[in-house]
Design a protein around this motif. Structure first.
Motif, PDB file in Angstrom:
ATOM      1  N   THR A  70       6.209  -4.688 -11.560  1.00 42.82           N
ATOM      2  CA  THR A  70       5.497  -5.949 -11.396  1.00 42.82           C
ATOM      3  C   THR A  70       5.227  -6.607 -12.748  1.00 42.82           C
ATOM      4  N   GLU A  71       4.513  -7.717 -12.730  1.00 47.25           N
ATOM      5  CA  GLU A  71       4.237  -8.465 -13.949  1.00 47.25           C
ATOM      6  C   GLU A  71       3.386  -7.666 -14.928  1.00 47.25           C
ATOM      7  N   SER A  72       2.500  -6.810 -14.419  1.00 45.87           N
ATOM      8  CA  SER A  72       1.588  -6.062 -15.290  1.00 45.87           C
ATOM      9  C   SER A  72       2.258  -4.889 -15.988  1.00 45.87           C
ATOM     10  N   HIS A  73       3.478  -4.558 -15.582  1.00 47.58           N
ATOM     11  CA  HIS A  73       4.281  -3.461 -16.152  1.00 47.58           C
ATOM     12  C   HIS A  73       3.768  -2.097 -15.701  1.00 47.58           C
ATOM     13  N   THR A  74       2.532  -1.754 -16.048  1.00 46.63           N
ATOM     14  CA  THR A  74       1.963  -0.503 -15.570  1.00 46.63           C
ATOM     15  C   THR A  74       1.133  -0.791 -14.321  1.00 46.63           C
ATOM     16  N   VAL A  75       1.270   0.064 -13.322  1.00 46.50           N
ATOM     17  CA  VAL A  75       0.606  -0.137 -12.037  1.00 46.50           C
ATOM     18  C   VAL A  75      -0.513   0.896 -11.896  1.00 46.50           C
ATOM     19  N   ASP A  76      -1.688   0.414 -11.555  1.00 43.17           N
ATOM     20  CA  ASP A  76      -2.829   1.320 -11.374  1.00 43.17           C
ATOM     21  C   ASP A  76      -2.668   2.129 -10.092  1.00 43.17           C
ATOM     22  N   PHE A  77      -3.125   3.384 -10.142  1.00 45.49           N
ATOM     23  CA  PHE A  77      -3.116   4.234  -8.947  1.00 45.49           C
ATOM     24  C   PHE A  77      -4.325   5.165  -9.024  1.00 45.49           C
ATOM     25  N   SER A  78      -4.720   5.650  -7.865  1.00 42.84           N
ATOM     26  CA  SER A  78      -5.842   6.596  -7.773  1.00 42.84           C
ATOM     27  C   SER A  78      -5.330   7.952  -7.312  1.00 42.84           C
ATOM     28  N   ILE A  79      -6.115   9.003  -7.608  1.00 46.11           N
ATOM     29  CA  ILE A  79      -5.752  10.369  -7.222  1.00 46.11           C
ATOM     30  C   ILE A  79      -6.950  10.982  -6.492  1.00 46.11           C
ATOM     31  N   ASP A  80      -6.721  11.526  -5.304  1.00 46.29           N
ATOM     32  CA  ASP A  80      -7.801  12.231  -4.603  1.00 46.29           C
ATOM     33  C   ASP A  80      -7.218  13.302  -3.706  1.00 46.29           C
ATOM     34  N   THR A  81      -8.080  14.205  -3.292  1.00 46.39           N
ATOM     35  CA  THR A  81      -7.648  15.338  -2.451  1.00 46.39           C
ATOM     36  C   THR A  81      -8.322  15.312  -1.087  1.00 46.39           C
ATOM     37  N   THR A  82      -8.990  14.215  -0.749  1.00 43.98           N
ATOM     38  CA  THR A  82      -9.734  14.164   0.515  1.00 43.98           C
ATOM     39  C   THR A  82      -9.116  13.216   1.542  1.00 43.98           C
ATOM     40  N   THR A  83      -8.354  12.238   1.087  1.00 41.56           N
ATOM     41  CA  THR A  83      -7.777  11.270   2.027  1.00 41.56           C
ATOM     42  C   THR A  83      -6.880  11.957   3.041  1.00 41.56           C
ATOM     43  N   ASN A  84      -6.044  12.849   2.576  1.00 40.39           N
ATOM     44  CA  ASN A  84      -5.146  13.620   3.444  1.00 40.39           C
ATOM     45  C   ASN A  84      -5.424  15.094   3.185  1.00 40.39           C
ATOM     46  N   ALA A  85      -6.009  15.769   4.164  1.00 41.41           N
ATOM     47  CA  ALA A  85      -6.417  17.164   3.999  1.00 41.41           C
ATOM     48  C   ALA A  85      -5.211  18.033   3.679  1.00 41.41           C
ATOM     49  N   HIS A 130       0.875  -1.177   0.000  1.00 42.16           N
ATOM     50  CA  HIS A 130       0.000   0.000   0.000  1.00 42.16           C
ATOM     51  C   HIS A 130       0.910   1.224   0.000  1.00 42.16           C
ATOM     52  N   GLY A 131       0.725   2.072  -0.981  1.00 46.57           N
ATOM     53  CA  GLY A 131       1.575   3.245  -1.090  1.00 46.57           C
ATOM     54  C   GLY A 131       0.784   4.521  -1.261  1.00 46.57           C
ATOM     55  N   GLN A 132       1.268   5.587  -0.616  1.00 49.27           N
ATOM     56  CA  GLN A 132       0.691   6.923  -0.769  1.00 49.27           C
ATOM     57  C   GLN A 132       1.814   7.906  -1.046  1.00 49.27           C
ATOM     58  N   ILE A 133       1.633   8.719  -2.086  1.00 49.79           N
ATOM     59  CA  ILE A 133       2.578   9.786  -2.408  1.00 49.79           C
ATOM     60  C   ILE A 133       1.813  11.095  -2.298  1.00 49.79           C
ATOM     61  N   LEU A 134       2.258  11.959  -1.399  1.00 54.98           N
ATOM     62  CA  LEU A 134       1.514  13.170  -1.053  1.00 54.98           C
ATOM     63  C   LEU A 134       2.215  14.415  -1.588  1.00 54.98           C
ATOM     64  N   PHE A 135       1.426  15.265  -2.287  1.00 57.57           N
ATOM     65  CA  PHE A 135       1.874  16.585  -2.718  1.00 57.57           C
ATOM     66  C   PHE A 135       1.041  17.628  -1.974  1.00 57.57           C
ATOM     67  N   ALA A 136       1.695  18.510  -1.243  1.00 56.48           N
ATOM     68  CA  ALA A 136       0.965  19.626  -0.623  1.00 56.48           C
ATOM     69  C   ALA A 136       0.318  20.461  -1.722  1.00 56.48           C
ATOM     70  N   ASP A 137      -0.790  21.100  -1.374  1.00 57.42           N
ATOM     71  CA  ASP A 137      -1.540  21.844  -2.394  1.00 57.42           C
ATOM     72  C   ASP A 137      -0.671  22.859  -3.112  1.00 57.42           C
ATOM     73  N   ASN A 138       0.278  23.463  -2.387  1.00 55.79           N
ATOM     74  CA  ASN A 138       1.123  24.485  -3.021  1.00 55.79           C
ATOM     75  C   ASN A 138       2.254  23.881  -3.861  1.00 55.79           C
ATOM     76  N   LEU A 139       2.411  22.557  -3.789  1.00 50.15           N
ATOM     77  CA  LEU A 139       3.467  21.893  -4.565  1.00 50.15           C
ATOM     78  C   LEU A 139       2.901  21.026  -5.695  1.00 50.15           C
ATOM     79  N   MET A 140       1.567  20.930  -5.758  1.00 51.29           N
ATOM     80  CA  MET A 140       0.946  20.054  -6.746  1.00 51.29           C
ATOM     81  C   MET A 140       0.690  20.802  -8.054  1.00 51.29           C
TER      82      MET A 140
END
Length: 705
Positions: A238-253, A215-225
């Motif tokens: 991994t075997e699939s080569h491309t790894v799926d990821f999601s983007i949201d702004t609510t998990t970490n305020a 489980h991985g999270q990469i966080l960009f502060a609003d002023n750095l995004m």
């Protein structure tokens, strides 16, 4: 010779193959005593001036820009016992030099969170030094040295990544422990004139094989995004080569979060090329430097790199499609190469047939009579001329001895009548001498001439001479004969060479062979076929082992089809080479007869109602022995004869049994001659070349001195 050498090297090759397979399998087995099975990774981009101490300040690689704050929760699966405790865990820190600057780390701390799912928080202090083997095994380790950590930076090497965090524990039973590792990573972000790039390696290397969840999270502060239109995020591995990821702004305020979730079904089928998990983001346009204000200066700090960076990401994303085309091209090339190889063989066969005018082989029929009276070893040569590259004449000597027995030159008797016909209990007795055959006096060593009118063939005469060299009072124990040949190397060498020369002389002088070296083309192309098959197998095995660890994988069977076609070509060469035997018209006719007779002797079903002629069967036994037929075939001949004992004089049966015995017993002796001859030959060649010494005492090889 070839048969003996082939068996030896086949055995050696088999042992080496087993050893290689054992090492390969051993390398595939993971160490299950302290592996990381779960990773919870959280990285926060920190674009600020760093005041942390990092490495050697005089080393240009150790710079403090491009800072990222990382918190990892590492789940370790530990197998231990009081007699085999686990005392050291480690987390490898991915290292690399990008555009002239080294990615490096500053570890803040290590904390134990839980044991076997139960909360057990414990802050580990920094040990301040690396523990060696004597520290880990010291009596006071558990009380004074355990429950600490150390950041080992090690010397950076492009191929051996030494940097790691070592965690010292004292586990004496199986358990599951979760540790929290907190550190700063430097030079994770790179700045260029028109773009910036974040590059994070969550995990890489062989240890990734033990992961069950990530489980991985990469966080960009609003002023750095950067804005959506001004960035390109990506995740590979991994075997699939491309790894799926999601983007949201609510998990970490206050942060934009890129989240990766991988379960065990996505963490499998590892190969050398996919043992990594990476996340990256490229910013450009108005946000080209939004998160890299304080990034280190790299080699391309002031150059335009945006187009190249974006193209690299697209190219990497399209690698599976690219290699799919490469696999198709490799498959086509292998199939085309194989077909061209077969075509070359076909054309070469046509050319050789036109140039040398080889006599075609006819469909050989069974021939139930002895075709002609020729030297036994020449008959053996003729029978196998199209089926063996080198006809081992020593294996046909049993028939020669059998003929000497039938002609009355030798007899057999038991040393002990209460025992069976074994080599140690069988005496060869000499009854007669042919005209002008030399006999050696055992006392003076002088030659004695005898006279006898029984005709002998050349091979029989030469063999009787060899027997005479070892006779004492006209008797010779069979086992002693086999042993004494070991010390008569020069005579055996001359003896075997003479047999080969005689076979060639008969073949040329009596119009069987076009020339003495009548099988040169057969031998060359036959061995070329064998070499092709061996090369195909070797190439196929190596190519598949290597390619399966690359993005070529099995190249859609390319390295199976090509070796298969090569093997087919090798078999074709071997089969076609049987035609490349330079026989005369007369020689071809005689070959067909003799090979038909050989097939007749090999028949396993005999007509038990046919009229049996004792002399004919005895002659068949001679040729069956000369042709090296198995004991099964010899016994079949014998059994067939015994069905007609009512029409035979029972006094002749011991004579028949003796013939059977000679074949079985003397086959071992003749093989012993051949074996000893080549053993001594290779011993001399190899040992002398290695600088060994030898003792020579009257034709007896002694110990080196």
């Amino acid at each position: 010779m070839i048969k003996i050498i082939s068996k030896r090297y086949a055995a050696i090759g088999f042992v080496l193959l087993l050893a290689i397979m054992s090492l390969f399998l051993a390398s595939c087995v993971q160490n299950k005593s302290g592996n990381i099975v779960g990773l919870n990774y959280k990285a926060t981009i920190v674009d600020e001036i760093s005041t942390d101490e990092v490495g050697n300040e005089t080393d240009e690689w150790y710079t403090k820009g491009g800072k990222v704050h990382v918190i990892e929760q590492l789940e370790f699966d530990i197998i231990a016992s009081p007699s085999n405790p686990m005392r050291e865990l480690y987390r490898t820190m991915p290292e690399s030099v990008v555009d002239g600057v080294l990615r490096n780390y500053h570890v803040i701390g290590v904390k134990q969170l839980s044991i076997n799912g139960v909360s057990n928080v414990l802050e580990f202090p920094n040990s301040g030094r690396l523990y060696w083997e004597n520290d880990l095994n010291s009596p006071n380790y558990a009380d004074n040295l355990s429950n600490q950590w150390f950041h080992s930076k090690g010397p950076y090497n492009e191929y051996d990544l030494w940097e790691s965090v070592l965690i010292y524990i004292n586990a004496t039973s199986n358990m599951n422990i979760v540790f929290e590792l907190e550190y700063y990573m430097y030079n994770a972000t790179m700045r260029y004139a028109d773009a910036s790039q974040l590059h994070l390696t969550l995990y890489e290397g062989e240890e990734i094989k033990t992961l069950n969840k990530v489980h991985g999270q990469i966080l960009f502060a609003d002023n750095l995004m950067p804005q959506k239109d001004n960035c390109l995020p990506w995740a590979f591995g991994t075997e699939s080569h491309t790894v799926d990821f999601s983007i949201d702004t609510t998990t970490n305020a206050g942060y934009t979060t890129f989240e990766i979730n991988l379960q065990q079904d996505k963490l499998k089928n590892w190969a050398k090329y996919n043992m990594y998990l990476e996340f990256g983001l490229i910013s450009y346009g108005e946000d080209s430097h939004i998160f890299s204000q304080y990034a280190s200066q790299n080699q391309y700090y002031n150059t335009q790199q945006k187009d190249w960076l974006v193209q690299q990401v697209h190219d990497w994303a399209n690698l599976p499609e690219k290699f799919d085309k490469i696999q198709n091209n490799v498959l086509q090339a292998c199939l085309a190469s194989g077909l061209i190889f077969l075509l070359i063989i076909f054309i070469l066969d046509l050319i050789l047939k036109n140039i040398f005018q080889f006599k075609p082989s006819r469909k050989t029929k069974v021939y139930n009579n002895i075709p002609s009276q020729v030297d036994l070893l020449f008959a053996r040569e003729l029978v196998f001329c199209k089926h063996k590259f080198v006809v081992n004449q020593a294996q046909g000597l049993g028939g020669v001895l059998l003929n000497l027995y039938q002609k009355g030159y030798i007899e057999f008797k038991k040393l002990d009548n209460n025992k069976d016909w074994f080599k140690n209990n069988t005496i060869i007795v000499q009854h007669a001498q042919p005209d002008n055959l030399p006999k050696f006096d055992t006392q003076t060593g002088q030659k004695i001439n005898y006279q006898n009118n029984n005709p002998l063939t050349h091979s029989e005469r030469q063999y009787l001479i060899l027997l005479n060299r070892h006779m004492q009072n006209n008797e010779l124990l069979a086992s002693n004969f086999a042993k004494s040949l070991k010390y008569d190397w020069d005579s055996v060498q001359v003896f075997l060479a003479d047999l080969d020369n005689n076979v060639q002389n008969i073949g040329v002088s009596q119009d069987y062979f076009v020339k003495a070296k009548y099988k040169t083309m057969r031998t060359i192309f036959g061995w070329l076929g064998i070499a092709t098959i061996f090369l195909a197998l070797l190439t196929g095995i190596i190519a598949n082992i290597v390619s399966i660890q690359s993005r070529l994988q099995l190249a859609k069977g390319s390295f199976i089809f090509l070796p298969a076609i090569m093997i087919l070509g090798g078999i074709s060469l071997i089969l076609l080479s049987k035609k490349y035997v330079k026989l005369t018209e007369h020689g071809q006719e005689e070959y067909d007869k003799w090979y038909g007779f050989y097939k007749y002797l090999k028949k396993e079903k005999w007509n038990q109602q046919q009229t049996i002629n004792l002399n004919e069967i005895e002659d068949w036994l001679v040729y069956a022995t000369t042709f090296g037929l198995s004991k099964k075939h010899i016994i079949k001949l014998q059994t067939n004869m015994l069905h007609h004992t009512q029409s035979l004089d029972r006094k002749t049966l011991p004579h028949i049994y003796s013939n059977l015995f000679v074949q079985i017993m003397f086959f071992n002796i003749s093989r012993h001659i051949w074996h000893r001859y080549w053993s001594n030959y290779f011993y001399r060649k190899v040992y002398w070349n290695l600088g060994g010494t030898h003792g020579y005492h009257g034709h007896r090889w002694g110990g080196g001195g």
